[in-house]
Design an enzyme around this catalytic site. Structure first.
Site, PDB file in Angstrom:
ATOM      1  N   GLY A 125     -45.278-158.323 -90.015  1.00 55.75           N
ATOM      2  CA  GLY A 125     -46.181-157.458 -89.267  1.00 55.75           C
ATOM      3  C   GLY A 125     -47.098-156.699 -90.208  1.00 55.75           C
ATOM      4  O   GLY A 125     -46.657-155.786 -90.898  1.00 55.75           O
ATOM      5  N   LEU A 126     -48.373-157.075 -90.236  1.00 56.68           N
ATOM      6  CA  LEU A 126     -49.314-156.495 -91.202  1.00 56.68           C
ATOM      7  C   LEU A 126     -50.474-155.815 -90.478  1.00 56.68           C
ATOM      8  O   LEU A 126     -51.625-155.944 -90.861  1.00 56.68           O
ATOM      9  CB  LEU A 126     -49.837-157.580 -92.149  1.00 56.68           C
ATOM     10  CG  LEU A 126     -48.761-158.340 -92.940  1.00 56.68           C
ATOM     11  CD1 LEU A 126     -49.382-159.507 -93.716  1.00 56.68           C
ATOM     12  CD2 LEU A 126     -48.019-157.399 -93.887  1.00 56.68           C
ATOM     13  N   LYS A 147     -36.451-140.212 -85.525  1.00 59.07           N
ATOM     14  CA  LYS A 147     -37.886-140.448 -85.338  1.00 59.07           C
ATOM     15  C   LYS A 147     -38.296-140.191 -83.886  1.00 59.07           C
ATOM     16  O   LYS A 147     -39.399-139.684 -83.616  1.00 59.07           O
ATOM     17  CB  LYS A 147     -38.227-141.885 -85.741  1.00 59.07           C
ATOM     18  CG  LYS A 147     -39.689-142.312 -85.517  1.00 59.07           C
ATOM     19  CD  LYS A 147     -40.664-141.426 -86.264  1.00 59.07           C
ATOM     20  CE  LYS A 147     -42.052-142.034 -86.412  1.00 59.07           C
ATOM     21  NZ  LYS A 147     -42.647-142.568 -85.193  1.00 59.07           N
ATOM     22  N   GLU A 163     -43.812-133.869 -81.730  1.00 61.81           N
ATOM     23  CA  GLU A 163     -45.246-134.142 -81.908  1.00 61.81           C
ATOM     24  C   GLU A 163     -45.991-134.032 -80.581  1.00 61.81           C
ATOM     25  O   GLU A 163     -47.078-133.453 -80.503  1.00 61.81           O
ATOM     26  CB  GLU A 163     -45.409-135.534 -82.507  1.00 61.81           C
ATOM     27  CG  GLU A 163     -46.832-136.009 -82.672  1.00 61.81           C
ATOM     28  CD  GLU A 163     -46.890-137.468 -83.088  1.00 61.81           C
ATOM     29  OE1 GLU A 163     -47.518-138.263 -82.370  1.00 61.81           O
ATOM     30  OE2 GLU A 163     -46.285-137.820 -84.124  1.00 61.81           O
ATOM     31  N   ASN A 167     -41.106-137.542 -82.677  1.00 58.77           N
ATOM     32  CA  ASN A 167     -42.258-137.836 -81.827  1.00 58.77           C
ATOM     33  C   ASN A 167     -42.293-136.951 -80.591  1.00 58.77           C
ATOM     34  O   ASN A 167     -43.365-136.587 -80.105  1.00 58.77           O
ATOM     35  CB  ASN A 167     -42.248-139.316 -81.423  1.00 58.77           C
ATOM     36  CG  ASN A 167     -42.799-140.202 -82.509  1.00 58.77           C
ATOM     37  OD1 ASN A 167     -42.734-139.864 -83.693  1.00 58.77           O
ATOM     38  ND2 ASN A 167     -43.329-141.350 -82.141  1.00 58.77           N
TER      39      ASN A 167
END
Length: 305
Positions: A7-8, A166, A173, A170
């Site tokens: 995955g790039l 995480k 956030e 979030n």
């Protein structure tokens, strides 16, 4: 170290570059052949040839594709190899995936990643879960990705702990963004505040609400003082929902996070059914005018009791 990275995209591509900048070898695979170093997953695994090292593959794909990638890697990797899931997976899926790979003696680490498109320059905050020995094995990669200095990395606990941490990050956030957004709207509505962008900018130093999110808000206001070029629509990645669901399961009150999630749902409604119902009730008990009502009788005063 040597690493395979699946995955790039916006995150994965920059992560590949940052790891390479630290002197490690990265073989990346993406369905876009223009940016991929391997033609498929089998080719990627075959190119991981460092002697004396387990093969380590970091998966950085959308949540919908993670199971398919892990299923294929389970057939390509060998006992002792390691899979790192760095996507925004739900933490409850980590235990299942770890057990699936353990059947073939393949190790698993979950890692929440924060930093967005700025991570290449600033580093990524990493929150991982897994057994201590496996985490120690891949620490050179974590060290390459994290920001310089003492902070920016935590081995949060066993498998699932990284993505759980995480997820909560979030959720926080969401609430912080909502608070800044509401403050912006209130300042814009005021007749006495004449320079809202400079008001936000003034908070960047010496105040208790300074943050990177505030810096990003200031950047946005510099480009578009009144945010007139944007549509007021905000999607949610799923982690805000999972945070609220986990809070319900654990009986932990999270009113600010929950409200910020529901605010995003409201942003998707051009004409809110709930607000229509509120307008209708106000009309019934107080005779308030209803904008857009086609039937004039709809605005008649309520019956006196």
């Amino acid at each position: 170290m040597e690493l395979g990275l699946v995955g790039l995209g916006k995150m994965g591509g920059n992560m590949r570059q940052r790891i390479r900048n630290a002197g490690h070898t990265v073989i990346g695979f993406d369905h876009n052949p223009d940016i991929s170093d391997a033609k498929d997953l089998a080719d990627l695994v075959g190119k991981l040839t460092a002697p004396g090292q387990p093969k380590v593959v970091w998966v950085m794909v959308p949540v919908q594709a993670i199971d398919a990638v892990i299923n294929e890697l389970a057939e390509l990797l060998s006992p002792g190899d390691i899979v790192i899931d760095g996507g925004n997976s739900r933490w409850t899926d980590d235990t299942r995936r770890a057990a699936q790979l353990a059947e073939k003696q393949i190790r698993f680490v979950d890692c929440g990643v924060s930093g967005g498109v700025w991570g290449l320059e600033n580093g990524y905050a990493l929150m991982c879960g897994g057994d201590a020995e496996t985490v120690k094995t891949v620490m050179p990669i974590f060290e390459a990705l994290k920001p310089e200095g003492e902070f920016g990395f935590v081995h949060a606990g066993k498998v699932g702990a990284g993505h759980f941490t995480k997820m909560v990050h979030n959720g926080i956030e969401y609430a912080m963004m909502q608070a800044y957004a509401e403050g912006f709207e209130l300042l814009e509505a005021s007749e006495i505040v004449e320079n809202v962008p400079e008001a936000f900018a003034s908070w960047r130093e010496g105040t208790v609400i300074r943050s990177w999110l505030l810096d990003l808000m200031v950047n946005a206001l510099e480009d578009d003082n009144h945010l007139e070029k944007l549509r007021g629509y905000a999607d949610d990645s799923g982690e805000g929902r999972w945070t609220v669901e986990a809070a319900i399961d654990l009986a932990v009150p999270v009113p600010a996070i929950a409200a910020s999630l529901f605010a995003r749902f409201s942003s998707r409604q051009e004409d809110s059914p709930a607000m229509k119902a509120i307008a209708a009730m106000r009309n019934q008990f107080g005779g308030h005018a209803v904008k857009g009502a086609e039937d004039p009788s709809y605005a008649t005063p309520p019956i006196k009791h």
